[in-house]
Design a protein around this motif. Structure first.
Motif, PDB file in Angstrom:
ATOM      1  N   ARG A 217       0.749  -0.982  -0.141  1.00 23.45           N
ATOM      2  CA  ARG A 217       0.105  -0.047  -0.151  1.00 23.45           C
ATOM      3  C   ARG A 217       0.976   1.029  -0.083  1.00 23.45           C
ATOM      4  NH1 ARG A 217      -2.935  -1.247   4.095  1.00 23.45           N
ATOM      5  NH2 ARG A 217      -1.695  -0.084   5.821  1.00 23.45           N
ATOM      6  N   MET A 218       1.892   1.294   0.806  1.00 23.37           N
ATOM      7  CA  MET A 218       2.885   2.313   0.923  1.00 23.37           C
ATOM      8  C   MET A 218       3.601   2.734  -0.210  1.00 23.37           C
ATOM      9  SD  MET A 218       6.215   3.016   3.457  1.00 23.37           S
ATOM     10  CE  MET A 218       5.305   1.938   4.604  1.00 23.37           C
ATOM     11  N   CYS A 219       4.004   1.519  -0.970  1.00 28.14           N
ATOM     12  CA  CYS A 219       4.894   1.698  -2.201  1.00 28.14           C
ATOM     13  C   CYS A 219       4.080   2.541  -3.445  1.00 28.14           C
ATOM     14  CB  CYS A 219       5.581   0.652  -2.628  1.00 28.14           C
ATOM     15  SG  CYS A 219       4.691  -0.596  -3.492  1.00 28.14           S
ATOM     16  N   ARG A 220       2.812   2.471  -3.318  1.00 28.97           N
ATOM     17  CA  ARG A 220       2.043   3.214  -4.312  1.00 28.97           C
ATOM     18  C   ARG A 220       2.646   4.938  -4.458  1.00 28.97           C
ATOM     19  NH1 ARG A 220      -2.314   0.092  -2.517  1.00 28.97           N
ATOM     20  NH2 ARG A 220      -2.741  -1.677  -3.733  1.00 28.97           N
ATOM     21  N   ASP A 221       2.996   5.202  -3.517  1.00 27.35           N
ATOM     22  CA  ASP A 221       3.428   6.656  -3.400  1.00 27.35           C
ATOM     23  C   ASP A 221       4.870   6.622  -3.607  1.00 27.35           C
ATOM     24  OD1 ASP A 221       4.375   9.293  -2.558  1.00 27.35           O
ATOM     25  OD2 ASP A 221       2.405   9.487  -1.418  1.00 27.35           O
ATOM     26  N   ARG A 222       5.280   6.882  -4.704  1.00 26.30           N
ATOM     27  CA  ARG A 222       7.043   6.871  -4.649  1.00 26.30           C
ATOM     28  C   ARG A 222       7.679   7.647  -3.834  1.00 26.30           C
ATOM     29  NH1 ARG A 222      11.493   9.031  -7.440  1.00 26.30           N
ATOM     30  NH2 ARG A 222      12.696   7.483  -8.329  1.00 26.30           N
ATOM     31  N   GLU A 223       7.400   8.909  -3.623  1.00 27.89           N
ATOM     32  CA  GLU A 223       8.289   9.702  -2.839  1.00 27.89           C
ATOM     33  C   GLU A 223       8.221   9.131  -1.232  1.00 27.89           C
ATOM     34  OE1 GLU A 223       8.395  14.576  -1.455  1.00 27.89           O
ATOM     35  OE2 GLU A 223       6.857  13.817  -3.041  1.00 27.89           O
ATOM     36  N   LYS A 224       7.201   9.047  -0.881  1.00 29.90           N
ATOM     37  CA  LYS A 224       6.884   8.249   0.472  1.00 29.90           C
ATOM     38  C   LYS A 224       7.531   6.943   0.579  1.00 29.90           C
ATOM     39  CE  LYS A 224       2.911   8.932   2.475  1.00 29.90           C
ATOM     40  NZ  LYS A 224       1.631   8.617   3.096  1.00 29.90           N
ATOM     41  N   TRP A 225       7.566   6.151  -0.400  1.00 27.94           N
ATOM     42  CA  TRP A 225       8.073   5.248  -0.207  1.00 27.94           C
ATOM     43  C   TRP A 225       9.972   5.250  -0.159  1.00 27.94           C
ATOM     44  CZ3 TRP A 225       7.547   0.317   0.876  1.00 27.94           C
ATOM     45  CH2 TRP A 225       8.283  -0.860   0.308  1.00 27.94           C
ATOM     46  N   MET A 226      10.150   6.128  -0.960  1.00 29.56           N
ATOM     47  CA  MET A 226      11.888   6.413  -1.042  1.00 29.56           C
ATOM     48  C   MET A 226      12.250   6.948   0.237  1.00 29.56           C
ATOM     49  SD  MET A 226      12.858   5.435  -4.158  1.00 29.56           S
ATOM     50  CE  MET A 226      14.214   6.219  -4.420  1.00 29.56           C
ATOM     51  N   LYS A 227      11.410   7.718   0.855  1.00 28.25           N
ATOM     52  CA  LYS A 227      11.751   8.219   2.302  1.00 28.25           C
ATOM     53  C   LYS A 227      11.772   7.234   3.201  1.00 28.25           C
ATOM     54  CE  LYS A 227      10.278  13.115   1.531  1.00 28.25           C
ATOM     55  NZ  LYS A 227       9.183  13.949   2.037  1.00 28.25           N
ATOM     56  N   TRP A 228      10.911   6.087   3.088  1.00 20.11           N
ATOM     57  CA  TRP A 228      10.903   5.247   4.251  1.00 20.11           C
ATOM     58  C   TRP A 228      11.952   4.366   3.858  1.00 20.11           C
ATOM     59  CZ3 TRP A 228       9.596  -0.117   3.825  1.00 20.11           C
ATOM     60  CH2 TRP A 228       9.813  -0.887   4.854  1.00 20.11           C
ATOM     61  N   THR A 229      12.372   3.920   2.758  1.00 16.53           N
ATOM     62  CA  THR A 229      13.364   2.954   2.447  1.00 16.53           C
ATOM     63  C   THR A 229      14.749   3.579   2.885  1.00 16.53           C
ATOM     64  OG1 THR A 229      13.540   3.740   0.130  1.00 16.53           O
ATOM     65  CG2 THR A 229      12.140   1.662   0.595  1.00 16.53           C
ATOM     66  N   GLU A 230      14.883   4.712   2.830  1.00 18.07           N
ATOM     67  CA  GLU A 230      16.129   5.297   3.049  1.00 18.07           C
ATOM     68  C   GLU A 230      16.269   5.769   4.503  1.00 18.07           C
ATOM     69  OE1 GLU A 230      16.628   8.689   0.457  1.00 18.07           O
ATOM     70  OE2 GLU A 230      16.915   7.258  -1.249  1.00 18.07           O
ATOM     71  N   ARG A 231      15.017   6.317   5.064  1.00 15.03           N
ATOM     72  CA  ARG A 231      15.387   6.729   6.585  1.00 15.03           C
ATOM     73  C   ARG A 231      14.328   6.071   7.503  1.00 15.03           C
ATOM     74  NH1 ARG A 231      15.668  11.471   3.326  1.00 15.03           N
ATOM     75  NH2 ARG A 231      13.557  11.931   3.540  1.00 15.03           N
ATOM     76  N   GLY A 232      13.582   5.540   7.088  1.00 13.51           N
ATOM     77  CA  GLY A 232      12.590   4.569   7.962  1.00 13.51           C
ATOM     78  C   GLY A 232      11.442   5.516   8.580  1.00 13.51           C
ATOM     79  N   GLU A 233      11.416   6.616   8.181  1.00 11.94           N
ATOM     80  CA  GLU A 233      10.426   7.787   8.777  1.00 11.94           C
ATOM     81  C   GLU A 233       9.036   7.033   9.213  1.00 11.94           C
ATOM     82  OE1 GLU A 233       9.838  11.093   6.271  1.00 11.94           O
ATOM     83  OE2 GLU A 233      12.039  11.470   6.244  1.00 11.94           O
ATOM     84  N   PRO A 234       8.771   7.123  10.332  1.00  9.19           N
ATOM     85  CA  PRO A 234       7.698   6.666  11.245  1.00  9.19           C
ATOM     86  C   PRO A 234       6.285   7.027  10.371  1.00  9.19           C
ATOM     87  CG  PRO A 234       8.481   8.118  12.593  1.00  9.19           C
ATOM     88  CD  PRO A 234       9.542   8.109  11.564  1.00  9.19           C
ATOM     89  N   ASP A 235       6.294   8.196   9.951  1.00  8.99           N
ATOM     90  CA  ASP A 235       4.809   8.944   9.336  1.00  8.99           C
ATOM     91  C   ASP A 235       4.744   8.561   7.716  1.00  8.99           C
ATOM     92  OD1 ASP A 235       7.182  10.352   8.289  1.00  8.99           O
ATOM     93  OD2 ASP A 235       6.043  12.174   8.439  1.00  8.99           O
ATOM     94  N   ALA A 236       5.754   7.550   7.229  1.00  5.51           N
ATOM     95  CA  ALA A 236       5.629   7.066   5.766  1.00  5.51           C
ATOM     96  C   ALA A 236       4.510   6.159   5.875  1.00  5.51           C
ATOM     97  CB  ALA A 236       7.062   6.546   5.498  1.00  5.51           C
TER      98      ALA A 236
END
Length: 236
Positions: A217-236
């Motif tokens: 579900r998250m990876c549909r949003d590319r920008e949010k997905w990239m932030k989560w994969t790189e920094r693991g932001e909890p709000d992703a």
């Protein structure tokens, strides 16, 4: 032929990929009147593909190539005290590291594979700071000393997650996505099933606190997905 391209028969090979005994399966494929050679392994774009479907040989191929590159610069660069640690790490990031992690985003890596790849990285980093394994200094301590931003395994995890998101956002008509979502029909063989690439992705996600459903579900949003994969932001 319609595109002006021709098959080089001498460079073309045939491979039967299966968990079964492949030697007992007889088949012949002809091209321009010649039988194509049957092989058990084949190197394509620098990656070794084997008929048993495993990645062991490709991991060893990465290790061999990276180790060879390391020994070529070991005495002239890595072992020289006159060269700064910063410069040595820049060389590692531009030469050794790309060799190690080449094609790993699509490999179902086991712990033993990650251990072999990490060993090559640590060989370089320990030589950089003038230590050996006999000094019994932990890998993370070495990483801190050379100011390594991320360990190799963490980088590989990021690359695999990014590739997963990239493929999952593809259209259903794309062959890559079709292969990723393909399910093999028929009865399962006895014994423990092999680890699939998707299992590797699911394991990485669990380590970062996400389920496969949440990641899809998250990876549909590319920008949010990239932030989560790189920094693991909890709000992703």
């Amino acid at each position: 032929m319609r595109k002006g391209m021709r098959i080089n028969v001498n460079k073309s090979k045939v491979m039967w990929i299966s968990k079964e005994d492949r030697q007992e399966t007889e088949f012949n494929i002809e091209c321009e009147g010649q039988n194509l050679e049957r092989v058990e392994s084949f190197k394509y774009l620098g990656t070794i593909i084997t008929s048993d479907g495993r990645v062991d040989q490709e991991v060893l191929n990465r290790v061999k190539k990276a180790t060879s590159a390391y020994y070529q610069i070991s005495n002239t660069i890595v072992g020289k005290k006159e060269i700064t640690t910063k410069t040595k790490i820049q060389i590692y990031n531009s030469i050794i590291k790309p060799i190690i992690q080449y094609s790993t985003e699509s490999l179902p890596l086991l712990d033993k594979h990650r251990s072999k790849l990490t060993a090559v990285e640590m060989k370089y980093l320990r030589r950089t700071v003038g230590n050996t394994r006999r000094d019994r200094i932990r890998n993370d301590r070495i990483g801190e000393e050379v100011k390594l931003r991320k360990a190799l395994t963490e980088v590989i995890n990021e690359r695999q997650l990014k590739w997963f998101g990239h493929v999952y956002r593809m259209g259903e008509e794309r062959k890559v996505k079709q292969v990723m979502e393909m399910r093999v029909e028929g009865r399962k063989r006895r014994g423990r099933p092999r680890i699939k690439w998707e299992d590797t992705i699911e394991r990485i996600g669990q380590q970062k606190g996400k389920t496969m459903v949440e990641m899809k579900r998250m990876c549909r949003d590319r920008e949010k997905w990239m932030k989560w994969t790189e920094r693991g932001e909890p709000d992703a």
